[in-house]
Design a protein around this motif. Structure first.
Motif, PDB file in Angstrom:
ATOM      1  N   CYS A   1      -9.274  -6.188   8.131  1.00 44.81           N
ATOM      2  CA  CYS A   1      -9.302  -5.149   7.160  1.00 44.81           C
ATOM      3  C   CYS A   1     -10.189  -4.002   6.973  1.00 44.81           C
ATOM      4  O   CYS A   1      -9.885  -2.919   6.560  1.00 44.81           O
ATOM      5  CB  CYS A   1      -9.080  -5.967   5.859  1.00 44.81           C
ATOM      6  SG  CYS A   1      -7.801  -6.978   5.554  1.00 44.81           S
TER       7      CYS A   1
ATOM      8  N   LEU B   1      -5.874   0.297   5.188  1.00 41.95           N
ATOM      9  CA  LEU B   1      -5.741  -1.110   4.332  1.00 41.95           C
ATOM     10  C   LEU B   1      -6.624  -0.765   3.233  1.00 41.95           C
ATOM     11  O   LEU B   1      -6.643  -1.688   2.180  1.00 41.95           O
ATOM     12  CB  LEU B   1      -6.021  -2.284   5.056  1.00 41.95           C
ATOM     13  CG  LEU B   1      -5.114  -2.655   6.286  1.00 41.95           C
ATOM     14  CD1 LEU B   1      -5.617  -3.580   7.059  1.00 41.95           C
ATOM     15  CD2 LEU B   1      -3.777  -2.433   5.869  1.00 41.95           C
TER      16      LEU B   1
ATOM     17  N   PRO C   1      -9.996  -6.556   1.088  1.00 40.05           N
ATOM     18  CA  PRO C   1      -9.410  -7.596   0.696  1.00 40.05           C
ATOM     19  C   PRO C   1     -10.112  -8.813   0.979  1.00 40.05           C
ATOM     20  O   PRO C   1     -10.775  -8.875   1.938  1.00 40.05           O
ATOM     21  CB  PRO C   1      -8.231  -7.612   1.385  1.00 40.05           C
ATOM     22  CG  PRO C   1      -7.827  -6.306   1.787  1.00 40.05           C
ATOM     23  CD  PRO C   1      -9.318  -5.752   2.057  1.00 40.05           C
TER      24      PRO C   1
ATOM     25  N   LEU D   1      -3.562  -5.240  -1.273  1.00 40.30           N
ATOM     26  CA  LEU D   1      -3.289  -6.253  -0.118  1.00 40.30           C
ATOM     27  C   LEU D   1      -4.186  -7.426  -0.789  1.00 40.30           C
ATOM     28  O   LEU D   1      -5.507  -7.412  -0.838  1.00 40.30           O
ATOM     29  CB  LEU D   1      -3.945  -5.789   1.309  1.00 40.30           C
ATOM     30  CG  LEU D   1      -3.853  -7.171   2.147  1.00 40.30           C
ATOM     31  CD1 LEU D   1      -2.526  -7.695   2.566  1.00 40.30           C
ATOM     32  CD2 LEU D   1      -4.571  -6.616   3.379  1.00 40.30           C
TER      33      LEU D   1
ATOM     34  N   TYR E   1       1.204  -7.894  -0.335  1.00 47.92           N
ATOM     35  CA  TYR E   1       0.771  -6.321  -0.412  1.00 47.92           C
ATOM     36  C   TYR E   1       2.095  -5.562  -0.948  1.00 47.92           C
ATOM     37  O   TYR E   1       3.244  -5.952  -0.956  1.00 47.92           O
ATOM     38  CB  TYR E   1       0.524  -6.079   1.251  1.00 47.92           C
ATOM     39  CG  TYR E   1       1.627  -6.123   2.198  1.00 47.92           C
ATOM     40  CD1 TYR E   1       2.637  -5.278   2.380  1.00 47.92           C
ATOM     41  CD2 TYR E   1       1.785  -7.392   2.560  1.00 47.92           C
ATOM     42  CE1 TYR E   1       3.855  -5.445   3.414  1.00 47.92           C
ATOM     43  CE2 TYR E   1       2.928  -7.589   3.699  1.00 47.92           C
ATOM     44  CZ  TYR E   1       3.710  -6.726   3.764  1.00 47.92           C
ATOM     45  OH  TYR E   1       4.805  -6.843   4.824  1.00 47.92           O
TER      46      TYR E   1
ATOM     47  N   SER F   1       2.572  -5.045   9.245  1.00 46.46           N
ATOM     48  CA  SER F   1       2.313  -6.418   8.814  1.00 46.46           C
ATOM     49  C   SER F   1       2.214  -7.417   9.741  1.00 46.46           C
ATOM     50  O   SER F   1       1.405  -8.423   9.864  1.00 46.46           O
ATOM     51  CB  SER F   1       3.190  -6.703   7.501  1.00 46.46           C
ATOM     52  OG  SER F   1       4.517  -6.933   8.025  1.00 46.46           O
TER      53      SER F   1
END
Length: 542
Positions: A58, A64, A87, A126, A144, A154
């Protein structure tokens, strides 16, 4: 807007514009356009290594860490990446739950993650959770908002998490992204839209009012999804692939055309339009297949049926028409609907999935860990078909809104496609008019149910002051001289769309001190009715 940790500001894609509008329309409704992908781990799993891998991946991708803001003065929607937002992997231990109840507890937990939804202004969009069922049985779920990632991305995300786990990657060691998502935004901004508009206008010329499979009144109402899977055996799949090769067709074309034939039969229409999901990753953009973000788009696929035409010829025509439009698949659906003068072109979705190889791989690894993909996400239409190759077998998944369609009818529709494809594989010169044998009832609705429901005569203006203020704002937003506007004018007839509606909602709140939601604008597009909606919400004008 201002934020001390802004990293970069990027334009949004057409589909992101649409998803942002849907979020506004639903007014923060729980679970709207929230997706979830899972991986099941059986065997020895190091939870700390997995947590490090999730954080590292991430950190690697700025996309993201994006949130979405609309500039109040211009109504321009922007994708804003924020530093220091990542996240985290939450862990839930269900080993203390009675074994017979763990499956139900897991289902409830994952459903709760879906219902929580997201505030698109506040990244990260997310969440990740690792559920421990036993010492050697775990489930990883990434939840998400769809505005952040498409299906390909994804799958890449989960693939890279597993790679990071194998490499014992730590957040500090995350390598630099070789192809940043911003490159796609630059490519998109550089496209010449004039020839694209000409091509789409020609393709959609003469298309009629959407022959909806669901009642118009459902709008964007959320339903519990029902999934019906069907699988074509290996031998028949190979015959179908052989038919495709001989005729220089793709499986995508064959399945899409067969789906159009079924919809045409069930809906009583010879001009079927479905919403086709496209990958949106331009071949000329180096490294686009490894970029993380939202590239996918939904565009109309039109299937015109002539009873005398052989199915083979219909498929060839379909493929040729759509290949001519492939370079213009980045165009937003709202723009395309304006080009052909229709507010709604379809309420049925279609996707042929070609995900990264690892997305469907399952099996025991050298370290004794078995990783199994899972999860059926819900398409955003009342009825949608997804098809993909699972090994050497063609698999279809019909998703429909529970409670909206008769379940027996949906079982029949789901089961009709595989035999039709088998028949096409064996006799591609079958004529369109000879496609029969389907006694599934009628999906079609009476004409009055799908007709434009706008009122021919606007109601008397309840509050002239509010209507006058709205006219002033609309003149500025839509670029229409104020003198030409009146209380009986329709927002859509004036050229309004989803983003203009969002901009109007913001401006009404900021300048008039009133509440006018996007949903109210779409449900009451006549200016007089908008004024009524404002009045019912309480006046703040002096």
């Amino acid at each position: 807007m201002s934020h001390p940790d802004i990293e970069e500001v990027l334009p949004v894609t057409p589909l992101q514009e649409g998803l942002y509008f849907e979020w506004l329309y639903r007014d923060g409704e729980e679970g709207s356009y929230v997706l979830q992908d899972t991986r099941e781990f059986e065997g020895p799993l190091d939870a700390d290594r997995l947590r490090n891998a999730v954080t590292a991946v991430c950190n690697r991708h700025p996309s993201l860490r994006a949130g979405f803001w609309m500039r109040p003065k211009t109504g321009q929607l922007m994708q804003v990446t924020v530093k220091g937002v990542e996240p985290t992997l939450r862990t839930v231990d269900l080993t203390g739950v009675e074994a017979a109840r763990r499956g139900a507890e897991l289902t409830t937990l994952l459903a709760g993650e879906m219902r929580r939804g997201f505030d698109l202004v506040k990244p990260p969009l997310l969440r990740s959770v690792l559920v421990r069922l036993t010492a050697e049985h775990h489930v990883l779920a990434l939840t998400y908002h769809h505005i952040l990632l498409d299906g390909w991305s994804s799958s890449l995300l989960l693939e890279q998490v597993i790679e990071g786990y194998d490499q014992r990657l730590t957040p500090a060691e995350a390598p630099t992204v070789p192809s940043p998502y911003r490159a796609y935004g630059e490519w998109l901004a550089g496209q010449d839209r004039a020839p694209a508009e000409v091509a789409w206008r020609d393709y959609l010329s003469g298309v009629g009012v959407c022959r909806c499979v669901a009642p118009v009144k459902v709008g964007n109402t959320a339903f519990v999804a029902r999934h019906l899977r069907r699988r074509m055996d290996r031998e028949t799949t190979e015959r179908l692939r052989g038919c495709a090769r001989v005729n220089s067709l793709t499986l995508n074309t064959l399945v899409q055309t067969a789906w159009g034939l079924l919809l045409g039969r069930f809906c009583g229409s010879d001009d079927v339009v479905i919403g086709k999901t496209v990958a949106g990753r331009p071949a000329e953009l180096s490294g686009s297949d490894r970029m993380m973000g939202m590239f996918a788009n939904t565009v109309p696929a039109r299937i015109r049926l002539d009873p005398a035409e052989p199915v083979r010829q219909l498929c060839v025509r379909q493929q040729n028409e759509q290949s001519q439009l492939a370079r213009y698949e980045y165009m937003g659906l709202g723009t395309l609907q304006k080009l052909c003068g229709q507010r709604n072109l379809f309420d049925t979705g279609f996707a042929f999935q070609n995900l990264p190889a690892m997305a469907r791989q399952s099996g025991r690894r050298d370290d004794g860990l078995r990783i199994t993909p899972g999860g059926d996400n819900t398409p955003h239409y009342p009825l949608a078909l997804t098809a993909f190759l699972d090994g050497d077998e063609l698999t279809t998944r019909l998703t429909y809104a529970g409670g909206l369609f008769d379940e027996t009818l949906m079982e029949t529709v789901a089961s009709a496609l595989i035999p039709l494809l088998a028949r096409i594989a064996d006799d591609p010169d079958l004529r369109v008019g000879e496609v029969d044998g389907f006694d599934a009832g009628d999906l079609s609705r009476p004409e009055e149910d799908v007709a434009d429901t706008r009122r021919e005569e606007a109601a008397e203006v309840p509050t002239a002051k509010v209507a006058g203020a709205l006219i002033g704002l609309l003149a500025d937003i839509l670029g229409v001289p104020e003198a030409r506007l009146g209380p009986h004018d329709d927002f859509f007839d004036l050229g309004g769309g989803s983003l203009e509606a969002a901009h109007l909602s913001i401006q009404v709140r900021r300048t008039l001190g009133l509440e006018l939601t996007v949903r109210q604008i779409f449900d009451h597009p006549v200016i007089a009715d908008m004024a009524q909606a404002c009045a019912e919400g309480g006046l703040a004008l002096d």
